[in-house]
Design a protein around this motif. Structure first.
Motif, PDB file in Angstrom:
ATOM      1  N   SER A   5       0.837  -1.180   0.000  1.00  0.00           N
ATOM      2  CA  SER A   5       0.000   0.000   0.000  1.00  0.00           C
ATOM      3  C   SER A   5       0.865   1.220   0.000  1.00  0.00           C
ATOM      4  CB  SER A   5      -0.903  -0.022   1.233  1.00  0.00           C
ATOM      5  OG  SER A   5      -0.136  -0.012   2.391  1.00  0.00           O
ATOM      6  N   PRO A   6       0.305   2.428  -0.270  1.00  0.00           N
ATOM      7  CA  PRO A   6       1.126   3.631  -0.281  1.00  0.00           C
ATOM      8  C   PRO A   6       1.891   3.844   1.011  1.00  0.00           C
ATOM      9  CG  PRO A   6      -1.031   4.063  -1.253  1.00  0.00           C
ATOM     10  CD  PRO A   6      -1.083   2.684  -0.705  1.00  0.00           C
ATOM     11  N   GLN A   7       1.322   3.388   2.155  1.00  0.00           N
ATOM     12  CA  GLN A   7       2.002   3.604   3.424  1.00  0.00           C
ATOM     13  C   GLN A   7       3.289   2.800   3.535  1.00  0.00           C
ATOM     14  OE1 GLN A   7      -1.335   2.990   3.148  1.00  0.00           O
ATOM     15  NE2 GLN A   7      -1.920   5.114   3.473  1.00  0.00           N
ATOM     16  N   THR A   8       3.435   1.740   2.736  1.00  0.00           N
ATOM     17  CA  THR A   8       4.607   0.890   2.833  1.00  0.00           C
ATOM     18  C   THR A   8       5.505   0.980   1.598  1.00  0.00           C
ATOM     19  OG1 THR A   8       3.342  -0.977   1.934  1.00  0.00           O
ATOM     20  CG2 THR A   8       3.420  -0.745   4.337  1.00  0.00           C
ATOM     21  N   LYS A   9       5.318   1.994   0.767  1.00  0.00           N
ATOM     22  CA  LYS A   9       6.160   2.163  -0.406  1.00  0.00           C
ATOM     23  C   LYS A   9       7.507   2.774  -0.029  1.00  0.00           C
ATOM     24  CE  LYS A   9       3.476   0.709  -3.769  1.00  0.00           C
ATOM     25  NZ  LYS A   9       3.851  -0.415  -4.635  1.00  0.00           N
ATOM     26  N   PHE A  10       8.582   2.296  -0.690  1.00  0.00           N
ATOM     27  CA  PHE A  10       9.933   2.785  -0.441  1.00  0.00           C
ATOM     28  C   PHE A  10      10.396   3.621  -1.630  1.00  0.00           C
ATOM     29  CE2 PHE A  10      10.979  -1.207   2.280  1.00  0.00           C
ATOM     30  CZ  PHE A  10      10.234  -0.688   3.326  1.00  0.00           C
ATOM     31  N   SER A  11      11.062   4.735  -1.327  1.00  0.00           N
ATOM     32  CA  SER A  11      11.637   5.575  -2.378  1.00  0.00           C
ATOM     33  C   SER A  11      12.918   4.945  -2.898  1.00  0.00           C
ATOM     34  CB  SER A  11      11.944   6.970  -1.826  1.00  0.00           C
ATOM     35  OG  SER A  11      13.003   6.884  -0.872  1.00  0.00           O
ATOM     36  N   ALA A  12      13.467   5.529  -3.986  1.00  0.00           N
ATOM     37  CA  ALA A  12      14.735   5.042  -4.536  1.00  0.00           C
ATOM     38  C   ALA A  12      15.852   5.175  -3.506  1.00  0.00           C
ATOM     39  CB  ALA A  12      15.086   5.824  -5.806  1.00  0.00           C
ATOM     40  N   TRP A  13      15.822   6.253  -2.700  1.00  0.00           N
ATOM     41  CA  TRP A  13      16.864   6.453  -1.687  1.00  0.00           C
ATOM     42  C   TRP A  13      16.778   5.399  -0.590  1.00  0.00           C
ATOM     43  CZ3 TRP A  13      20.904   9.181  -2.793  1.00  0.00           C
ATOM     44  CH2 TRP A  13      20.798  10.258  -3.681  1.00  0.00           C
ATOM     45  N   THR A  14      15.551   5.042  -0.196  1.00  0.00           N
ATOM     46  CA  THR A  14      15.388   4.003   0.814  1.00  0.00           C
ATOM     47  C   THR A  14      15.879   2.658   0.289  1.00  0.00           C
ATOM     48  OG1 THR A  14      13.475   5.127   1.784  1.00  0.00           O
ATOM     49  CG2 THR A  14      13.731   2.785   2.272  1.00  0.00           C
ATOM     50  N   LEU A  15      15.536   2.356  -0.966  1.00  0.00           N
ATOM     51  CA  LEU A  15      15.998   1.112  -1.577  1.00  0.00           C
ATOM     52  C   LEU A  15      17.521   1.092  -1.710  1.00  0.00           C
ATOM     53  CD1 LEU A  15      13.292   0.697  -4.366  1.00  0.00           C
ATOM     54  CD2 LEU A  15      13.573  -0.737  -2.339  1.00  0.00           C
ATOM     55  N   MET A  16      18.106   2.245  -2.076  1.00  0.00           N
ATOM     56  CA  MET A  16      19.559   2.320  -2.175  1.00  0.00           C
ATOM     57  C   MET A  16      20.199   2.127  -0.798  1.00  0.00           C
ATOM     58  SD  MET A  16      21.977   5.252  -3.979  1.00  0.00           S
ATOM     59  CE  MET A  16      20.951   5.229  -5.447  1.00  0.00           C
ATOM     60  N   GLY A  17      19.538   2.662   0.231  1.00  0.00           N
ATOM     61  CA  GLY A  17      20.029   2.460   1.595  1.00  0.00           C
ATOM     62  C   GLY A  17      20.038   0.993   1.964  1.00  0.00           C
ATOM     63  N   ILE A  18      19.027   0.242   1.509  1.00  0.00           N
ATOM     64  CA  ILE A  18      18.988  -1.197   1.764  1.00  0.00           C
ATOM     65  C   ILE A  18      20.132  -1.892   1.035  1.00  0.00           C
ATOM     66  CG2 ILE A  18      17.665  -3.310   1.321  1.00  0.00           C
ATOM     67  CD1 ILE A  18      15.128  -1.681   1.851  1.00  0.00           C
ATOM     68  N   VAL A  19      20.397  -1.482  -0.217  1.00  0.00           N
ATOM     69  CA  VAL A  19      21.495  -2.076  -0.992  1.00  0.00           C
ATOM     70  C   VAL A  19      22.841  -1.808  -0.327  1.00  0.00           C
ATOM     71  CG1 VAL A  19      22.720  -2.035  -3.202  1.00  0.00           C
ATOM     72  CG2 VAL A  19      20.219  -1.970  -3.161  1.00  0.00           C
TER      73      VAL A  19
END
Length: 475
Positions: A5-19
């Motif tokens: 849902s929109p409340q649990t969507k990750f931005s590109a920066w959040t995904l990059m932080g995970i990487v």
């Protein structure tokens, strides 16, 4: 885990932080010793060039597949299943999950080994006190994650930023203390100055480079949370380039402080020994604090990835259904419990292993090779089929996938027979989970080719047990 849902969507920066958070953990702090023991600056440059190009191709494959097959979530598992069938998908998920388990064990061992620099009771991270303390940390983190995935992801982003600071400070201080004569004096390493000797040196570093890049697929695993599908590829390639720069700097600058032989004799975290030689004893303390922050963040990222891969595989009906059950906070609690119970078991087993960290690193790297191989192979298969049906936009995607396949195949060869045989001790009994899942669906467990593959795994596992019992394989 919660629905996307929109409340649990990750931005590109959040995904990059995970990487970045997944890749920057224990490995970078042990690079000076691992490379110094194996090779000199020349071999290191060649090794990082091969690893950099190879893993960049793997990153491009993840980027391409996320765009060409947006319907496949939790990529590293789903691509194997889509391309090569149910059992291949299961082995990919099991291999990835096992690598996460062993990687988390190595993190705990390294934290306690670091504390052992100052408190001998922790030894090399495999004493009773070290294991007991690690167990307390393990279950404290377990409780935190059970409180909610979004809170854990936010904490991971903060810790990722915090742990990059000591690494950058290390690079700056070592650069200021860099001695060209030390760098050039050990340029060829400790061996002969021949092509064969350099090639052997490079080969001996391959599993190390795999270990430090494990986590490159983090954004792909969490692709169902991405705000935009293109963010998965951006995060993967961007995160890889950041980490590659850090790895290169830490490795090569260390040769300007100590000779390869001296680097090889350092205890882990060897970055502490390098900085101590450059600026004095306080450097070891500084690096040790940075390592604890870094490894804590990497552990958080990896336990999230481990639970996610079990959850997704269960949703795709390749793992038993109980692994997809969530708690009231939307966390896949059963997957998390199974993951951390096995981490606890492996922590106990480190009491009986002299070189616990080295073995955990090698096994983590070996277990991740099969999932990477399947991703690259599916990239080749998909790009070739698109080309055959005139949907292919050019030759770039096919060549990137082919180079990634060649690289991952080379890594399997470089891993050596010992570590590949040891992986069968996890793949073979782990197949029980696949059998349970198939029976839940009322399906036949194996088709003809899958039965042959399992037979080969079973035979290899039996040989491995026999070789261990006779002392020809040590652990």
């Amino acid at each position: 885990m919660p629905s996307s849902s929109p409340q649990t969507k990750f931005s590109a920066w959040t995904l990059m932080g995970i990487v970045v958070g997944s890749m920057v953990g224990a490995g970078i702090f042990s690079l000076p010793q691992a490379f110094g023991r194996a090779t000199g600056p020349l071999g290191a440059v060649i090794a990082w060039t091969i690893a950099g190009v190879g893993m960049l191709m793997v990153a491009f494959v993840f980027q391409t597949l996320s765009e060409r097959r947006p319907d496949l979530d939790a990529g590293i598992y789903a691509y194997a299943k889509e391309g090569f069938g149910n059992y291949a998908g299961f082995l990919s998920a099991l291999g990835y999950w096992s690598a996460a388990l062993l990687g988390n064990v190595s993190y705990f061992v390294l934290i306690k080994s670091t504390l052992g620099l100052f408190f001998p009771i922790f030894g090399d991270g495999n004493t009773v006190v070290a294991v007991a303390t690690s167990s307390c940390l393990l279950w404290a983190m377990h409780w935190l994650i059970l409180q909610g995935i979004r809170q854990a992801a936010a904490l991971n982003a903060v810790v990722t930023a915090a742990k990059l600071i000591p690494i950058m400070v290390f690079i700056i201080l070592v650069l200021l203390a860099f001695k060209w004569e030390a760098f050039s004096g050990g340029f060829w390493g400790e061996g002969d100055r021949t092509v064969t000797a350099i090639a052997n040196q490079v080969r001996s570093t391959m599993l190390v480079t795999v270990f430090v890049f494990v986590g490159i697929e983090g954004a792909s695993v969490y692709s169902r949370y991405a705000m935009k599908r293109s963010d998965v590829g951006i995060a993967t390639v961007g995160g890889f380039l950041i980490v590659l720069g850090l790895m290169l700097a830490v490795t090569l600058l260390s040769y300007g402080i100590l000779s390869p032989g001296e680097l090889g004799q350092l205890r882990n975290p060897s970055m502490a020994g390098v900085l101590a030689a450059a600026v004095g004893p306080w450097g070891a303390v500084f690096v040790s604090v940075g390592l604890i922050i870094s490894v804590a963040g990497a552990y958080l990222a990896w336990v999230l990835l481990a639970a996610e891969i079990l959850y997704s595989a269960s949703k795709y009906e390749t793992m038993p259904r109980f692994l997809s059950r969530e708690n009231s906070k939307g966390v896949p609690a059963n997957a998390l419990w199974l993951t951390n119970i096995l981490v606890q078991l492996f922590l106990i087993l480190t009491l009986f292993t002299q070189y616990a960290f080295t073995l955990a690193v090698a096994m983590t790297s070996s277990m991740i090779l099969i999932p990477y191989f399947f991703v690259a192979a599916y990239g080749v298969k998909l790009s070739w089929s698109r080309r055959a049906t005139r949907q292919f936009p050019g030759h770039a995607e096919f060549m990137q996938s082919l180079l990634a396949l060649i690289y991952t195949s080379g890594l399997i060869y470089a891993a050596g027979a010992k570590h590949l045989l040891l992986t069968t001790l996890l793949y073979c009994p782990g197949t029980v989970l696949f059998s349970l899942a198939r029976r839940e669906q009322g399906e036949r467990v194996f088709n003809h080719w899958e039965k042959a593959a399992f037979g080969l795994l079973f035979l290899s596992a039996a040989v491995t047990i026999f070789e261990i019992a006779n002392g020809r394989i040590s652990i």
